[in-house]
Scaffold this active site. Structure first.
Site: not given
Length: 631
Positions: A277, A362, A390
């Site tokens: 990344k 979540e 969610r």
């Protein structure tokens, strides 16, 4: 014009704002745009040069507009290889999550629009079906790509015209911590004959380092141990899927070879690509806290932001929850792979044994918090408001049904700005208003956030606290308190024509609107309910004293605070008209928070216009005559 660019512009032609998008080029120099034929004709040196050009473009443009930089710097070579092996859009490429699709956008004809990235009427920060036929899915919530791929491939299999075409799901190791990803894998394993290539972009991070047993398993695979700790095949092979890798995700030739092999298998195959990344830009490569995942405007050389204008709402919350954690040993905090972005980093550092990261899950966070509350803890869950969608079943059935003392803190509530339709936190009030026993608070300033957080975290039932993205601003003092309601402004003339009830930081605009109304001879009172749902009974007493009520909220008008107040007034037999100001039941575009609030009448000028209009419709004489009810 390159073929890929022409395809993208044809897709834009149908949009009413197509001209705006095409004219939003950043800078005088043409950005690199490559059609697939040219891409296939490039040799290794030219491909390496193209990767360098794309990285330079990303750093320059994303630092100027803000956006998701680190993850896109990490997928440059991977994206080039994808477009050399697969023929988009005939081969469907789905990104999970879509914030890693910037290079895909560049390679499909949208490089010239990158100066308008995430600006109003500009290029979206996620895949957009309105922008390009190359964007199959507007995917910005994690863990969905494998389910999309299963559906696309199964659907294409019923169409003879699509024979031999592949579906490619580019997912991440972080996304695989979400339950829906495993539901997708489970169903792909049931249909292994489907032509699906799963590209696992493994950079060991989402916003935060990937956690759990999966992270350990992928680390084993990265180290060259193909088997699990028990010596058996890896998890993908155990499901019956083909597995290729791990492969260096920055070696275009190696990635391309693996992708071609997977494509030619003609079945569900996983290509495990290991990437870094932030690759190629020192500020991102050396950032241990991953602040370069999603950035604001930065200096492209140093990676440093402009001087902050004050504490953000997130920072105020982060400092206060850490202080509360020191005061109350039973407080625990939970994150869904977003410890730093939601302000929990300080709490996690001070109380590592009381901090829990459940990954991008979540529903798991909320249900785990319910269990912790049953065990005598006081859980505080910090989420972006858009991601609470969610976990609504868990909020309703696992927390509220059991009347548990769980506090859910919603960052980025209301209009968030440049991330667009999928990230505006505008649905929470409408959803949460239906849940019995749940209280929702909306602090107007930092002092109120601290006070309301303390009330919630030390209370006896389920609570939600919502605040927006951005700088928290100055304190808005109260004139008086009435049973938990803060009165912020009263007319100096004593007239009570309009009661402005504002949710959270929109109170500032309501106070300014009240001053402007008084300049027109209209008496206005401004009150902050603090706890906006359920509607406090003290609010109804204020309603009785006014000719008109105008509610102001940066959530959907349908089903939110204003709608709940109108129903409460009706139930109480009050005839006072209620004008509800809020967001329409639409998917809002991306743009600046202030721009979008003003566009939907939620600034001071909009409140004034709505108040005068409502008064003229209900009590025209009130605009010219003193109110009968005087203080």
């Amino acid at each position: 014009m390159p073929v890929a660019e022409q395809v993208a512009l044809n897709a834009l032609a149908a949009r009413p704002d197509a001209g705006t998008l095409r004219q939003a080029a950043y800078g005088p120099e043409p950005a690199p745009v490559v059609d697939r034929a040219a891409l296939l004709a490039m040799d290794d040196g030219e491909l390496h040069g193209l990767a360098g050009e794309i990285r330079a473009l990303l750093v320059e443009r994303v630092c100027a507009t803000g956006g998701h930089l680190g993850v896109n710097l990490g997928v440059v070579e991977l994206s080039i290889a994808l477009h050399r092996v697969f023929d988009s859009p005939q081969d469907a490429i789905v990104f999970d999550t879509g914030h890693q699709a910037y290079v895909h956008k560049i390679l499909t004809g949208r490089a010239k629009e990158f100066g308008s990235l995430r600006q109003r009427q500009g290029l979206s920060g996620y895949p957009s079906r309105a922008e390009s036929v190359h964007d199959w899915v507007e995917n910005s919530h994690a863990s969905t790509a494998l389910s999309y791929a299963h559906g696309l491939a199964a659907g294409f299999g019923l169409d003879e015209r699509r024979a031999g075409k592949c579906v490619v799901a580019v997912t991440g190791d972080g996304a695989l911590t979400g339950g829906l990803a495993w539901e997708g894998l489970n169903n792909l394993a049931e249909r292994p004959e489907l032509p699906v290539v799963v590209v696992l972009n493994d950079n060991a991070r989402s916003y935060d380092p990937t956690i759990g047993g999966l992270a350990r398993h992928l680390a084993e695979l990265r180290s060259g141990r193909r088997g699990s700790t028990t010596g058996g095949p890896n998890v993908f092979e155990q499901l019956g899927l083909a597995y290729l890798g791990p492969v260096d995700g920055h070696d275009i030739a190696a990635v391309e070879a693996a992708l071609r092999q997977a494509r030619d298998l003609g079945r569900v195959a996983v290509v495990h690509a290991v990437t870094d990344k932030g690759r190629g830009w020192a500020p991102a490569e050396t950032d241990p806290a991953d602040r370069m995942h999603g950035i604001g405007v930065l200096d492209p050389v140093t990676g440093r932001p402009h001087a902050p204008s004050g504490l953000s709402w997130t920072e105020v919350f982060g400092r206060e929850i850490a202080e509360l954690g020191a005061e109350f040993a039973d407080i625990v905090c939970l994150s869904a792979a977003m410890r730093a972005p939601t302000g929990l980093a300080a709490f996690a550092e001070r109380f590592p044994g009381r901090f829990f990261d459940v990954g991008i899950a979540e529903a798991q966070a909320v249900c785990t918090a319910a269990g912790m509350a049953m065990a005598g803890r006081r859980p505080v869950i910090a989420l972006y408001a858009t991601f609470l969608n969610r976990a609504l079943d868990q909020v309703l059935m696992d927390v509220a049904l059991h009347r548990l003392p769980v506090t859910i803190v919603l960052d980025r509530a209301g209009v968030t700005g440049p991330d667009g339709a999928s990230h505006h936190g505008m649905w929470d009030l409408g959803f949460l208003a239906q849940i019995p026993g749940l209280r929702v608070a909306a602090p107007r300033d930092p002092a109120q956030l601290r006070a309301l957080l303390r009330e919630a975290a030390t209370g006896t039932g389920p609570c939600v606290i919502r605040f927006p993205k951005g700088t928290a601003g100055a304190q808005t003092p109260r004139l008086e308190g009435i049973d938990g309601i803060d009165v912020l402004h009263r007319s100096e003339t004593g007239r009570r024509d309009v009661l402005l009830l504002a949710c959270g930081p929109l109170a500032t605009s309501a106070v300014e609107a009240a001053r402007q109304l008084e300049a027109r001879g209209i008496g206005a009172t401004v009150a902050d309910p603090r706890w906006v749902l359920p509607v406090p009974s003290a609010v109804l007493e204020l309603v009785r004293d006014h000719d008109l009520v105008v509610t102001v909220e940066d959530g959907c008008r349908a089903g939110g605070f204003g709608a709940a107040l109108a129903l409460a007034c009706s139930d109480a037999g009050l005839s006072t008209p209620v004008r509800v100001l809020g967001l329409p039941r639409e998917f809002l575009e991306h743009g600046g928070r202030g721009e979008l609030l003003a566009a939907h009448g939620l600034d001071a000028a909009g409140i004034v216009r709505a108040s005068i209009d409502a008064l003229s419709r209900t009590t025209p004489s009130s605009l010219a005559q003193p109110a009968e009810r005087m203080r």
